[in-house]
Design a protein around this motif. Structure first.
Motif, mmCIF file in Angstrom:
data_model
loop_
_atom_site.group_PDB
_atom_site.id
_atom_site.type_symbol
_atom_site.label_atom_id
_atom_site.label_comp_id
_atom_site.label_asym_id
_atom_site.label_seq_id
_atom_site.Cartn_x
_atom_site.Cartn_y
_atom_site.Cartn_z
ATOM 1 N N ALA A 1 -11.538 -54.628 7.264
ATOM 2 C CA ALA A 1 -11.422 -56.061 7.033
ATOM 3 C C ALA A 1 -9.981 -56.470 6.728
ATOM 4 O O ALA A 1 -9.534 -57.526 7.151
ATOM 5 C CB ALA A 1 -12.331 -56.486 5.888
ATOM 6 N N GLU A 2 -9.254 -55.628 6.013
ATOM 7 C CA GLU A 2 -7.900 -55.993 5.607
ATOM 8 C C GLU A 2 -7.074 -54.733 5.372
ATOM 9 O O GLU A 2 -7.598 -53.717 4.922
ATOM 10 C CB GLU A 2 -7.965 -56.814 4.320
ATOM 11 C CG GLU A 2 -6.669 -57.402 3.884
ATOM 12 C CD GLU A 2 -6.845 -58.376 2.721
ATOM 13 O OE1 GLU A 2 -5.843 -58.614 2.033
ATOM 14 O OE2 GLU A 2 -7.947 -58.891 2.506
ATOM 15 N N THR A 3 -5.790 -54.830 5.679
ATOM 16 C CA THR A 3 -4.863 -53.733 5.446
ATOM 17 C C THR A 3 -3.604 -54.283 4.796
ATOM 18 O O THR A 3 -3.057 -55.281 5.251
ATOM 19 C CB THR A 3 -4.481 -53.042 6.773
ATOM 20 O OG1 THR A 3 -5.665 -52.596 7.421
ATOM 21 C CG2 THR A 3 -3.578 -51.849 6.527
ATOM 22 N N LEU A 4 -3.180 -53.652 3.721
ATOM 23 C CA LEU A 4 -1.921 -53.986 3.053
ATOM 24 C C LEU A 4 -0.996 -52.785 3.182
ATOM 25 O O LEU A 4 -1.414 -51.659 2.915
ATOM 26 C CB LEU A 4 -2.140 -54.290 1.572
ATOM 27 C CG LEU A 4 -3.049 -55.458 1.245
ATOM 28 C CD1 LEU A 4 -3.384 -55.442 -0.241
ATOM 29 C CD2 LEU A 4 -2.375 -56.747 1.615
ATOM 30 N N GLU A 5 0.239 -53.028 3.598
ATOM 31 C CA GLU A 5 1.194 -51.942 3.740
ATOM 32 C C GLU A 5 2.493 -52.323 3.047
ATOM 33 O O GLU A 5 3.062 -53.377 3.332
ATOM 34 C CB GLU A 5 1.438 -51.669 5.220
ATOM 35 C CG GLU A 5 2.156 -50.379 5.470
ATOM 36 C CD GLU A 5 2.184 -50.030 6.934
ATOM 37 O OE1 GLU A 5 3.238 -50.243 7.555
ATOM 38 O OE2 GLU A 5 1.151 -49.565 7.450
ATOM 39 N N MET A 6 2.926 -51.481 2.126
ATOM 40 C CA MET A 6 4.152 -51.744 1.388
ATOM 41 C C MET A 6 5.168 -50.654 1.724
ATOM 42 O O MET A 6 4.863 -49.465 1.647
ATOM 43 C CB MET A 6 3.902 -51.757 -0.115
ATOM 44 C CG MET A 6 5.121 -52.180 -0.904
ATOM 45 S SD MET A 6 4.792 -52.435 -2.649
ATOM 46 C CE MET A 6 4.740 -50.764 -3.228
ATOM 47 N N THR A 7 6.363 -51.104 2.101
ATOM 48 C CA THR A 7 7.451 -50.191 2.433
ATOM 49 C C THR A 7 8.589 -50.420 1.461
ATOM 50 O O THR A 7 8.982 -51.552 1.220
ATOM 51 C CB THR A 7 7.954 -50.448 3.878
ATOM 52 O OG1 THR A 7 6.837 -50.383 4.759
ATOM 53 C CG2 THR A 7 8.980 -49.434 4.277
ATOM 54 N N ARG A 8 9.100 -49.341 0.916
ATOM 55 C CA ARG A 8 10.215 -49.449 -0.021
ATOM 56 C C ARG A 8 11.509 -49.141 0.710
ATOM 57 O O ARG A 8 11.667 -48.084 1.306
ATOM 58 C CB ARG A 8 10.030 -48.478 -1.178
ATOM 59 C CG ARG A 8 11.148 -48.597 -2.198
ATOM 60 C CD ARG A 8 10.854 -47.883 -3.466
ATOM 61 N NE ARG A 8 10.678 -46.453 -3.269
ATOM 62 C CZ ARG A 8 10.587 -45.593 -4.259
ATOM 63 N NH1 ARG A 8 10.633 -46.012 -5.507
ATOM 64 N NH2 ARG A 8 10.421 -44.317 -4.016
ATOM 65 N N LYS B 1 5.914 -45.260 2.392
ATOM 66 C CA LYS B 1 4.975 -46.345 2.658
ATOM 67 C C LYS B 1 3.713 -46.136 1.834
ATOM 68 O O LYS B 1 3.267 -45.015 1.630
ATOM 69 C CB LYS B 1 4.580 -46.387 4.136
ATOM 70 C CG LYS B 1 5.648 -46.922 5.036
ATOM 71 C CD LYS B 1 5.104 -47.092 6.436
ATOM 72 C CE LYS B 1 6.185 -47.617 7.358
ATOM 73 N NZ LYS B 1 5.680 -47.784 8.714
ATOM 74 N N LEU B 2 3.183 -47.247 1.365
ATOM 75 C CA LEU B 2 1.910 -47.246 0.658
ATOM 76 C C LEU B 2 0.972 -48.135 1.457
ATOM 77 O O LEU B 2 1.311 -49.284 1.770
ATOM 78 C CB LEU B 2 2.065 -47.791 -0.765
ATOM 79 C CG LEU B 2 0.791 -47.918 -1.588
ATOM 80 C CD1 LEU B 2 0.180 -46.539 -1.839
ATOM 81 C CD2 LEU B 2 1.070 -48.607 -2.894
ATOM 82 N N ARG B 3 -0.192 -47.616 1.812
ATOM 83 C CA ARG B 3 -1.147 -48.364 2.635
ATOM 84 C C ARG B 3 -2.478 -48.444 1.907
ATOM 85 O O ARG B 3 -2.989 -47.440 1.429
ATOM 86 C CB ARG B 3 -1.338 -47.666 3.971
ATOM 87 C CG ARG B 3 -2.264 -48.399 4.880
ATOM 88 C CD ARG B 3 -2.295 -47.739 6.244
ATOM 89 N NE ARG B 3 -3.150 -48.524 7.098
ATOM 90 C CZ ARG B 3 -4.111 -48.040 7.844
ATOM 91 N NH1 ARG B 3 -4.327 -46.750 7.883
ATOM 92 N NH2 ARG B 3 -4.852 -48.829 8.573
ATOM 93 N N VAL B 4 -3.013 -49.657 1.822
ATOM 94 C CA VAL B 4 -4.320 -49.892 1.211
ATOM 95 C C VAL B 4 -5.209 -50.518 2.276
ATOM 96 O O VAL B 4 -4.835 -51.524 2.883
ATOM 97 C CB VAL B 4 -4.215 -50.824 -0.014
ATOM 98 C CG1 VAL B 4 -5.592 -51.104 -0.582
ATOM 99 C CG2 VAL B 4 -3.309 -50.232 -1.060
ATOM 100 N N SER B 5 -6.371 -49.913 2.503
ATOM 101 C CA SER B 5 -7.326 -50.428 3.483
ATOM 102 C C SER B 5 -8.577 -50.897 2.764
ATOM 103 O O SER B 5 -9.085 -50.207 1.875
ATOM 104 C CB SER B 5 -7.718 -49.348 4.488
ATOM 105 O OG SER B 5 -6.611 -48.907 5.206
ATOM 106 N N ILE B 6 -9.064 -52.051 3.163
ATOM 107 C CA ILE B 6 -10.309 -52.592 2.636
ATOM 108 C C ILE B 6 -11.260 -52.688 3.825
ATOM 109 O O ILE B 6 -10.932 -53.314 4.830
ATOM 110 C CB ILE B 6 -10.095 -53.963 1.996
ATOM 111 C CG1 ILE B 6 -9.060 -53.850 0.886
ATOM 112 C CG2 ILE B 6 -11.412 -54.526 1.463
ATOM 113 C CD1 ILE B 6 -8.527 -55.162 0.378
ATOM 114 N N ALA B 7 -12.410 -52.031 3.708
ATOM 115 C CA ALA B 7 -13.332 -51.964 4.833
ATOM 116 C C ALA B 7 -14.772 -52.087 4.349
ATOM 117 O O ALA B 7 -15.069 -51.914 3.160
ATOM 118 C CB ALA B 7 -13.161 -50.647 5.578
#
Length: 74
Positions: free
Chosen positions: A51-58, A33-39
């Motif tokens: 504010a936002e979270t993006l999570e990518m699962t392969r 999993k790759l997780r990107v948090s914007i805060a």
């Protein structure tokens, strides 16, 4: 959810009133999993509001992208 005040320059910290800045953080976990948090983060006291979270699962043959957006005051 923590309340922050919006100004024309950005968001103000609810603890000390300082102008908060945007922070981007990414992490890769052991389970593909790759997780990107914007805060928004206060440079003085360290208070943060996500504010936002993006999570990518392969997967085996595909990718799954999940986006979570948190509502901040307008």
């Amino acid at each position: 959810m923590a309340q922050v005040a919006k100004t024309e320059n950005g968001y103000l910290c609810r603890r000390d009133g300082s102008l908060m800045y945007v922070v981007y953080e990414s992490e890769k976990t052991m389970d593909n999993k790759l997780r990107v948090s914007i805060a928004y983060k206060c440079p003085v006291c360290g208070f943060r509001v996500e504010a936002e979270t993006l999570e990518m699962t392969r997967g085996r043959d595909s990718y799954t992208l999940t986006r979570t957006v948190r509502r901040l005051p307008a």
